[in-house]
Design a protein around this motif. Structure first.
Motif, PDB file in Angstrom:
ATOM      1  N   GLY A  54       0.790  -1.223   0.000  1.00 61.73           N
ATOM      2  CA  GLY A  54       0.000   0.000   0.000  1.00 61.73           C
ATOM      3  C   GLY A  54       0.822   1.271   0.000  1.00 61.73           C
ATOM      4  O   GLY A  54       0.314   2.338  -0.333  1.00 61.73           O
ATOM      5  N   SER A  55       2.107   1.190   0.338  1.00 55.43           N
ATOM      6  CA  SER A  55       2.940   2.391   0.391  1.00 55.43           C
ATOM      7  C   SER A  55       3.504   2.790  -0.977  1.00 55.43           C
ATOM      8  O   SER A  55       4.051   3.870  -1.121  1.00 55.43           O
ATOM      9  N   LYS A  56       3.358   1.928  -1.983  1.00 49.59           N
ATOM     10  CA  LYS A  56       3.924   2.211  -3.307  1.00 49.59           C
ATOM     11  C   LYS A  56       2.858   2.271  -4.401  1.00 49.59           C
ATOM     12  O   LYS A  56       3.129   1.987  -5.556  1.00 49.59           O
ATOM     13  N   ILE A  57       1.638   2.651  -4.041  1.00 52.24           N
ATOM     14  CA  ILE A  57       0.548   2.730  -5.015  1.00 52.24           C
ATOM     15  C   ILE A  57       0.751   3.944  -5.918  1.00 52.24           C
ATOM     16  O   ILE A  57       1.146   5.013  -5.465  1.00 52.24           O
ATOM     17  N   LYS A  58       0.471   3.757  -7.203  1.00 52.37           N
ATOM     18  CA  LYS A  58       0.544   4.846  -8.186  1.00 52.37           C
ATOM     19  C   LYS A  58      -0.821   5.004  -8.841  1.00 52.37           C
ATOM     20  O   LYS A  58      -1.473   4.016  -9.176  1.00 52.37           O
ATOM     21  N   ALA A  59      -1.243   6.262  -9.023  1.00 54.60           N
ATOM     22  CA  ALA A  59      -2.522   6.531  -9.674  1.00 54.60           C
ATOM     23  C   ALA A  59      -2.288   7.484 -10.844  1.00 54.60           C
ATOM     24  O   ALA A  59      -1.446   8.376 -10.779  1.00 54.60           O
ATOM     25  N   LYS A  60      -3.044   7.269 -11.928  1.00 53.70           N
ATOM     26  CA  LYS A  60      -2.930   8.108 -13.125  1.00 53.70           C
ATOM     27  C   LYS A  60      -4.336   8.400 -13.632  1.00 53.70           C
ATOM     28  O   LYS A  60      -5.182   7.507 -13.678  1.00 53.70           O
ATOM     29  N   PHE A  61      -4.587   9.658 -13.966  1.00 52.18           N
ATOM     30  CA  PHE A  61      -5.885  10.066 -14.503  1.00 52.18           C
ATOM     31  C   PHE A  61      -5.654  10.641 -15.892  1.00 52.18           C
ATOM     32  O   PHE A  61      -4.972  11.639 -16.055  1.00 52.18           O
ATOM     33  N   GLU A  62      -6.187   9.955 -16.910  1.00 51.69           N
ATOM     34  CA  GLU A  62      -5.958  10.369 -18.294  1.00 51.69           C
ATOM     35  C   GLU A  62      -7.210  10.110 -19.120  1.00 51.69           C
ATOM     36  O   GLU A  62      -7.783   9.018 -19.075  1.00 51.69           O
ATOM     37  N   ASP A  63      -7.659  11.114 -19.854  1.00 51.02           N
ATOM     38  CA  ASP A  63      -8.842  11.021 -20.722  1.00 51.02           C
ATOM     39  C   ASP A  63     -10.082  10.530 -19.966  1.00 51.02           C
ATOM     40  O   ASP A  63     -10.865   9.727 -20.468  1.00 51.02           O
ATOM     41  N   GLY A  64     -10.239  10.982 -18.710  1.00 50.14           N
ATOM     42  CA  GLY A  64     -11.406  10.616 -17.922  1.00 50.14           C
ATOM     43  C   GLY A  64     -11.350   9.245 -17.287  1.00 50.14           C
ATOM     44  O   GLY A  64     -12.334   8.781 -16.716  1.00 50.14           O
TER      45      GLY A  64
END
Length: 86
Positions: A54-64
């Motif tokens: 849980g300490s290395k989670i990555k999130a990306k928001f692209e084109d909705g």
């Protein structure tokens, strides 16, 4: 929704994804009898297993589209001790 309307958090092994959007409709120069506020919000929670980091989670928001990467924790390999036979 836009990126600023979203929130991704991890607390005590619980991943929480939430969003809140408020929008006031603009009618331009028309005579307005009534204005309405459109509101939508959501909240989803997921329990992370012991094998996820849980300490290395990555999130990306692209084109909705919100994409979330949760890496696995590498399993520990059992240590083998060689016993000398006398």
């Amino acid at each position: 929704m836009s990126k600023k309307d979203l929130s991704v958090e991890v607390t005590d092994g619980i991943l929480t994804i939430s969003g809140d959007k408020h929008k006031l409709f603009d009618v331009g120069d028309a005579k307005v009898v009534r204005k309405e506020l459109k509101q939508s919000s959501f909240k989803r929670q997921f329990e992370l297993g012991e094998s996820l980091d849980g300490s290395k989670i990555k999130a990306k928001f692209e084109d909705g589209v919100l994409s979330i990467e949760i890496p696995k924790i590498a399993p520990e390999t059992p240590k083998t001790n060689k016993v000398k036979i006398s």
